[in-house]
Design an enzyme around this catalytic site. Structure first.
Site: not given
Ligand code: PLP
Length: 375
Positions: A46, A264
């Site tokens: 993702k 800044y």
């Molecule tokens: C992001 C996510 C994962 C992966 O988790 P990690 O801690 O990055 O391995 C797994 N399941 C769901 C539903 C997620 O949203």
């Protein structure tokens, strides 16, 4: 400390993120060896694989043995299919209207209403019922689970849908003694037996994320969802490797006298005459502004402090009397082998977690894919 002077290959442009896909493959294999034999891996890619590039990372993970892909959203799944990835893909956040666009994508379902939306979508065949076992961030309320599983069994009998998975998500996956995770596993186990009693026969049961896969022994499950671990975020100390290295180069160099301020608001004022160097990436590229005044970068084997506020496109480092010139390579973060900061350092400086540092990497930074750390 023995610092390896690794030459940074010349590159066109101001910055690049170099992604070593062999590290992604190694991480999949390392995790596979550490989990219960027969457990399959879903590579969670993702958010463009946490900024690393979803397609490239998905391909590498599959080459290394991942058999499932997971993404949050429908468009992310479609991107993977368009790139020719054929593994089953699960999504867990979507709008009802998007289901109509999907074909051959598994969707998560938490309520009877969502189940009915999935059944109505012409090309959605597979659903994974999600049970809330304590995270309280989505999933079926335990009190509605029996109704959901019965409705799903009803639609299965009509041939309208197949419940391919039952799943949940851990709230304390990185907790070493797995106290919370064990409770969640027990609730999932009950949920699965109720689902079986309703007539369902899921192919996969999944609960753990990267950290949970290492801290929780879950004989009930046959799939783990690995995101962070692919990118070397090693919450449970499994010896994972960080694939990404963010490099840029000095844009300008100048001497300033003692008493002069930088950037800044002049948060930094030079206590002595010094050389300051302009680094041409900023918070629009993912260098967190909240790390101003704390961060450092590696230049010619030396950590140089970031001085003054990090701005949208650029920041300044104090080079002291180090000989540097425009074009001198700068390592913002890497795997730490040469003494450069790692993303955990940036996360600490910015008051966040490495996940957010990766996800914040801007679209102006080109990603370049390599095999091994010498390229
Ligand atoms: C992001 C996510 C994962 C992966 O988790 P990690 O801690 O990055 O391995 C797994 N399941 C769901 C539903 C997620 O949203």
């Amino acid at each position: 400390m023995n610092l390896v002077q690794r030459p940074t290959r010349p590159f066109v442009g101001l910055a690049e993120a170099v992604v070593d896909l062999s590290a992604v493959r190694d991480n999949v294999q390392t995790l596979h060896k550490r989990i219960r034999p027969g457990t399959e891996i879903m590579a969670v890619v993702k958010a463009d694989a946490f900024g690393h590039g979803a397609i490239q990372v998905a391909r590498a993970a599959v080459e290394a043995g991942a058999t499932w892909l997971g993404v949050a959203r429908a468009d992310e799944a479609l991107q993977l299919r368009a790139a020719g990835l054929t593994e089953p893909i699960l999504i867990w956040l979507y709008d009802a209207s998007e289901l109509l666009l999907l074909s051959d994508i598994d969707v998560s379902v938490s309520t009877v209403a969502e189940l009915q939306q999935a059944v109505s979508a012409p090309n959605v065949r597979h659903v994974h019922l999600k049970l809330d076992t304590g995270m309280h961030r989505g999933g079926s309320a335990p009190g509605q689970w029996i109704e959901l599983t019965r409705a799903a069994a009803h639609y299965e009998a009509l041939g309208a849908v197949k419940v391919r998975g039952i799943w949940s998500h851990l709230s304390h996956g990185d907790e070493p003694d797995a106290t919370h995770s064990k409770k969640q596993l027990a609730l999932l186990r009950t949920g699965v037996s109720l689902a079986r009693r309703a007539g369902l026969d899921p192919e996969v049961i999944h609960l753990a994320n990267s950290a949970g896969a290492l801290t929780l022994d879950a004989p009930d499950c046959n799939l783990v969802r690995i995101g962070a671990g692919l990118f070397g975020i090693d919450e449970a100390g499994a010896g994972l490797r960080q694939p990404m290295r963010l490099v840029t180069k000095v844009a300008q160099v100048r001497r300033i006298p003692a008493g002069e301020g930088v950037s800044y608001g002049h948060d930094f004022v030079a206590e002595r005459d010094t050389t300051v160097a302009l680094i041409p990436i900023g918070y629009a590229d993912g260098v967190p502004r909240t790390a101003s005044g704390r961060a450092s970068v590696l230049v010619r084997g030396v950590r140089l402090p970031v001085i003054g506020r990090i701005t949208m496109d650029q920041f300044v480092v104090d080079a002291g009397d180090l000989a540097i010139e425009p074009g001198t390579p700068v390592v913002v973060f890497g795997n730490g082998d040469a003494g450069e900061p790692v993303t955990e350092d940036w996360a600490e400086w910015a008051g966040t977690i490495p996940h957010e540092i990766y996800c914040g990497l801007g679209s102006r930074v080109p990603r370049r894919y390599v095999e091994g750390t010498s390229s």
